[in-house]
Design a protein around this motif. Structure first.
Motif, PDB file in Angstrom:
ATOM      1  N   SER A 410       0.844  -1.190   0.000  1.00 33.84           N
ATOM      2  CA  SER A 410       0.000   0.000   0.000  1.00 33.84           C
ATOM      3  C   SER A 410       0.881   1.243   0.000  1.00 33.84           C
ATOM      4  O   SER A 410       2.088   1.168   0.266  1.00 33.84           O
ATOM      5  CB  SER A 410      -0.902   0.005   1.238  1.00 33.84           C
ATOM      6  OG  SER A 410      -0.114   0.173   2.417  1.00 33.84           O
ATOM      7  N   GLU A 411       0.268   2.386  -0.261  1.00 34.33           N
ATOM      8  CA  GLU A 411       1.028   3.625  -0.192  1.00 34.33           C
ATOM      9  C   GLU A 411       1.507   3.873   1.238  1.00 34.33           C
ATOM     10  O   GLU A 411       2.597   4.422   1.451  1.00 34.33           O
ATOM     11  CB  GLU A 411       0.180   4.795  -0.699  1.00 34.33           C
ATOM     12  CG  GLU A 411      -0.089   4.717  -2.200  1.00 34.33           C
ATOM     13  CD  GLU A 411      -0.793   5.944  -2.737  1.00 34.33           C
ATOM     14  OE1 GLU A 411      -1.163   6.819  -1.921  1.00 34.33           O
ATOM     15  OE2 GLU A 411      -0.958   6.038  -3.969  1.00 34.33           O
ATOM     16  N   ALA A 412       0.713   3.426   2.222  1.00 34.69           N
ATOM     17  CA  ALA A 412       1.130   3.558   3.624  1.00 34.69           C
ATOM     18  C   ALA A 412       2.366   2.711   3.905  1.00 34.69           C
ATOM     19  O   ALA A 412       3.257   3.130   4.665  1.00 34.69           O
ATOM     20  CB  ALA A 412      -0.010   3.163   4.556  1.00 34.69           C
ATOM     21  N   ASP A 413       2.438   1.526   3.294  1.00 33.65           N
ATOM     22  CA  ASP A 413       3.629   0.682   3.450  1.00 33.65           C
ATOM     23  C   ASP A 413       4.861   1.392   2.884  1.00 33.65           C
ATOM     24  O   ASP A 413       5.939   1.367   3.492  1.00 33.65           O
ATOM     25  CB  ASP A 413       3.447  -0.657   2.719  1.00 33.65           C
ATOM     26  CG  ASP A 413       2.416  -1.556   3.361  1.00 33.65           C
ATOM     27  OD1 ASP A 413       2.272  -1.520   4.598  1.00 33.65           O
ATOM     28  OD2 ASP A 413       1.748  -2.309   2.610  1.00 33.65           O
ATOM     29  N   ILE A 414       4.684   1.995   1.720  1.00 30.90           N
ATOM     30  CA  ILE A 414       5.789   2.716   1.090  1.00 30.90           C
ATOM     31  C   ILE A 414       6.227   3.883   1.977  1.00 30.90           C
ATOM     32  O   ILE A 414       7.423   4.094   2.222  1.00 30.90           O
ATOM     33  CB  ILE A 414       5.388   3.238  -0.300  1.00 30.90           C
ATOM     34  CG1 ILE A 414       4.987   2.093  -1.229  1.00 30.90           C
ATOM     35  CG2 ILE A 414       6.519   4.066  -0.903  1.00 30.90           C
ATOM     36  CD1 ILE A 414       6.073   1.190  -1.679  1.00 30.90           C
ATOM     37  N   ASP A 415       5.257   4.631   2.483  1.00 35.14           N
ATOM     38  CA  ASP A 415       5.582   5.789   3.322  1.00 35.14           C
ATOM     39  C   ASP A 415       6.294   5.364   4.606  1.00 35.14           C
ATOM     40  O   ASP A 415       7.247   6.024   5.045  1.00 35.14           O
ATOM     41  CB  ASP A 415       4.311   6.571   3.655  1.00 35.14           C
ATOM     42  CG  ASP A 415       3.691   7.223   2.425  1.00 35.14           C
ATOM     43  OD1 ASP A 415       4.394   7.320   1.392  1.00 35.14           O
ATOM     44  OD2 ASP A 415       2.513   7.615   2.484  1.00 35.14           O
ATOM     45  N   HIS A 416       5.851   4.249   5.198  1.00 40.09           N
ATOM     46  CA  HIS A 416       6.534   3.740   6.396  1.00 40.09           C
ATOM     47  C   HIS A 416       7.969   3.355   6.066  1.00 40.09           C
ATOM     48  O   HIS A 416       8.899   3.664   6.820  1.00 40.09           O
ATOM     49  CB  HIS A 416       5.781   2.527   6.962  1.00 40.09           C
ATOM     50  CG  HIS A 416       6.530   1.808   8.038  1.00 40.09           C
ATOM     51  ND1 HIS A 416       6.700   2.331   9.307  1.00 40.09           N
ATOM     52  CD2 HIS A 416       7.204   0.620   8.029  1.00 40.09           C
ATOM     53  CE1 HIS A 416       7.416   1.492  10.042  1.00 40.09           C
ATOM     54  NE2 HIS A 416       7.733   0.455   9.290  1.00 40.09           N
ATOM     55  N   THR A 417       8.142   2.698   4.923  1.00 43.02           N
ATOM     56  CA  THR A 417       9.487   2.302   4.502  1.00 43.02           C
ATOM     57  C   THR A 417      10.398   3.516   4.362  1.00 43.02           C
ATOM     58  O   THR A 417      11.545   3.514   4.824  1.00 43.02           O
ATOM     59  CB  THR A 417       9.421   1.538   3.171  1.00 43.02           C
ATOM     60  OG1 THR A 417       8.598   0.372   3.330  1.00 43.02           O
ATOM     61  CG2 THR A 417      10.809   1.118   2.704  1.00 43.02           C
ATOM     62  N   VAL A 418       9.889   4.550   3.738  1.00 41.26           N
ATOM     63  CA  VAL A 418      10.688   5.764   3.534  1.00 41.26           C
ATOM     64  C   VAL A 418      11.061   6.389   4.879  1.00 41.26           C
ATOM     65  O   VAL A 418      12.199   6.854   5.067  1.00 41.26           O
ATOM     66  CB  VAL A 418       9.930   6.763   2.642  1.00 41.26           C
ATOM     67  CG1 VAL A 418      10.650   8.109   2.592  1.00 41.26           C
ATOM     68  CG2 VAL A 418       9.781   6.191   1.226  1.00 41.26           C
ATOM     69  N   ASP A 419      10.136   6.378   5.835  1.00 42.31           N
ATOM     70  CA  ASP A 419      10.445   6.914   7.171  1.00 42.31           C
ATOM     71  C   ASP A 419      11.576   6.124   7.830  1.00 42.31           C
ATOM     72  O   ASP A 419      12.494   6.701   8.431  1.00 42.31           O
ATOM     73  CB  ASP A 419       9.203   6.865   8.069  1.00 42.31           C
ATOM     74  CG  ASP A 419       8.159   7.898   7.683  1.00 42.31           C
ATOM     75  OD1 ASP A 419       8.512   8.849   6.970  1.00 42.31           O
ATOM     76  OD2 ASP A 419       6.990   7.737   8.087  1.00 42.31           O
ATOM     77  N   VAL A 420      11.517   4.801   7.712  1.00 39.86           N
ATOM     78  CA  VAL A 420      12.561   3.954   8.303  1.00 39.86           C
ATOM     79  C   VAL A 420      13.888   4.171   7.583  1.00 39.86           C
ATOM     80  O   VAL A 420      14.957   4.225   8.212  1.00 39.86           O
ATOM     81  CB  VAL A 420      12.139   2.468   8.254  1.00 39.86           C
ATOM     82  CG1 VAL A 420      13.283   1.562   8.705  1.00 39.86           C
ATOM     83  CG2 VAL A 420      10.904   2.236   9.125  1.00 39.86           C
TER      84      VAL A 420
END
Length: 454
Positions: A410-420
């Motif tokens: 999901s886009e939320a998964d991508i955004d979490h990945t970028v934060d990490v």
């Protein structure tokens, strides 16, 4: 999560059990715990969609799922429905099942550049069958592999060329020669040097690997330069050798019909796998009818033992492959993979640049097949810095030996990945400033798969 507090005690114990019973502790070298930071190699309990859970109870956003094979996400409902439908009907018989012809028809409709197909269980069987067939139809002994592509087969004709060549006779290895990707002049020189001896040219039509110093420049997406594949086609024709495209990675991720469908150059033979079954074991050798039929019964020449596998036509795996192909075509999966990959690549690049490490954490490849490089103070590839980066990703709930996406993200998964990634980049910057990543490793660095010593 603080990496100092991130522990995997159950996974660590399970890894000890794995090493006691299984050489290397895994059935695929690329899944070995030497590919992960020391004591931080999670053992998986289960997966669903774009997430996996380890036996310690941690959940991760997962990339490169199943070594690129699970491109629709784990336990995809459409695939599972097709598999369950066959399980109650039997999986293997003494004669071909009707599923085999249905699967062949579906594959050849999806990959119209091929005229016949034969299914197997893994990529190595398919590529080795292609090489054997090329040798048979040409009467020539040598195989020319692309030197810039990392893997073709577990069989001797390829493994003998790697640092892990123990057990393979030199006489076998001497029959394999190499050419650089993108360099038609060097390839022609090779074919001229071994005039009349080269049975085939085998390569990935496009990939994430870096070109050799002598090859022509390519785009960062891994696309071939304009005219390269057509030039290779012409060279193969002129020198009488078989052109083989290894589409294990590019199949479906580049287009439903593979890279050959995207770039419009038709090989004599091609091999597919990985994404074809969404985790179920199925691969394919496809190609020209006149070549493929040499492994059949309807010709007058010498018989070729092309492919013959007891489990190659398991009905549930072929049903999975048909469901995967239908899903890709009907739901526009390739386009979704590219959109997700582009969002991820942009986010990672921005995060790295924002932390001052944009020239050290480098995202490469086609959006549907992203990898990353970890570079040291001198901008050279570094296993130590890769270890530091992986430790921080794992502690943040991201399992990413690559950044190869699945459509379940999901886009939320991508955004979490970028934060990490941003948090990892902050530590990466500290290590670069110190000129030594060792204090952030907490153990030995990760290691390349192909190496001579354990």
């Amino acid at each position: 999560m603080d990496t100092e507090q991130f522990r995997l005690p159950r996974s660590r114990a399970a890894n000890e059990r794995l090493h006691a019973l299984i050489p290397g502790g895994a059935h695929t070298y690329a899944k070995g715990d030497d590919q992960y930071p020391e004591n931080l190699a999670p053992v998986i309990s289960h997966g669903h969609g774009a997430h996996v859970w380890d036996i310690d109870g941690n959940r991760y956003v997962e990339y490169g799922s199943g070594l690129r094979s699970v491109s629709l996400g784990h336990a995809h409902p459409r695939v599972l429905e097709a598999v369950r439908r066959e399980l109650d009907r039997g999986s293997n018989f003494v004669r071909p099942s009707i599923v085999e012809v249905e699967a062949a028809e579906r594959f050849l409709a999806t990959v119209p550049t091929a005229e016949m197909v034969k299914f197997a269980k893994n990529g190595s069987d398919a590529t080795t069958a292609a090489v054997r067939l090329a040798r048979a139809v040409t009467g020539r002994p040598r195989v020319a592999i692309c030197a810039d592509h990392p893997f073709f087969s577990v069989d001797d004709w390829f493994i003998g060329t790697t640092p892990m060549s123990a057990g393979i006779p030199a006489a076998t290895t001497e029959l394999t020669v190499a050419f650089p990707y993108g360099d038609l002049a060097a390839t022609e020189e090779l074919l001229t040097r071994y005039e009349g001896e080269v049975a085939c040219l085998i390569l990935e039509p496009a990939s994430h690997s870096e070109p050799s110093p002598s090859s022509q420049l390519r785009s960062s997406r891994g696309d071939p330069t304009p005219g390269y594949l057509a030039g290779l086609r012409e060279l193969a024709d002129r020198h009488g050798c078989v052109l083989i495209f290894d589409e294990m990675i590019t199949g479906f991720r580049w287009s439903e019909a593979g890279a050959q469908g995207l770039y419009g150059v038709v090989p004599d033979l091609s091999t597919f796998g990985k994404a074809l079954g969404n985790g179920f074991a199925v691969s394919a050798l496809a190609g020209r009818r006149d070549l493929m039929e040499r492994g059949g019964l309807r010709h007058s020449g010498d018989r070729v033992f092309l492919l013959s596998t007891t489990h190659g036509a398991e009905t549930h795996s072929l049903a999975a492959a048909m469901a995967v192909q239908a899903t890709y075509v009907e739901e526009g999966i390739t386009a979704r993979l590219h959109a997700l990959g582009e969002r991820l690549a942009a986010g990672v690049r921005d995060a790295a640049a924002g932390m001052g490490v944009g020239e050290h954490i480098v995202v490469r490849g086609r959006a549907s097949n992203l990898v990353f490089a970890t570079l040291d103070e001198n901008r050279q590839p570094s296993q130590q810095y890769r270890t530091l980066f992986l430790r921080r990703l794992l502690a943040g709930g991201v399992l990413a030996p690559s950044f190869v996406v699945s459509s379940a993200l999901s886009e939320a998964d991508i955004d979490h990945t970028v934060d990490v990634v941003a948090q990892a980049c902050a530590v990466y910057r500290k290590a670069l400033d110190a000129g030594d990543p060792t204090p952030w490793l907490a153990g030995r660095p990760v290691k390349p798969v192909f190496r001579r010593l354990a």
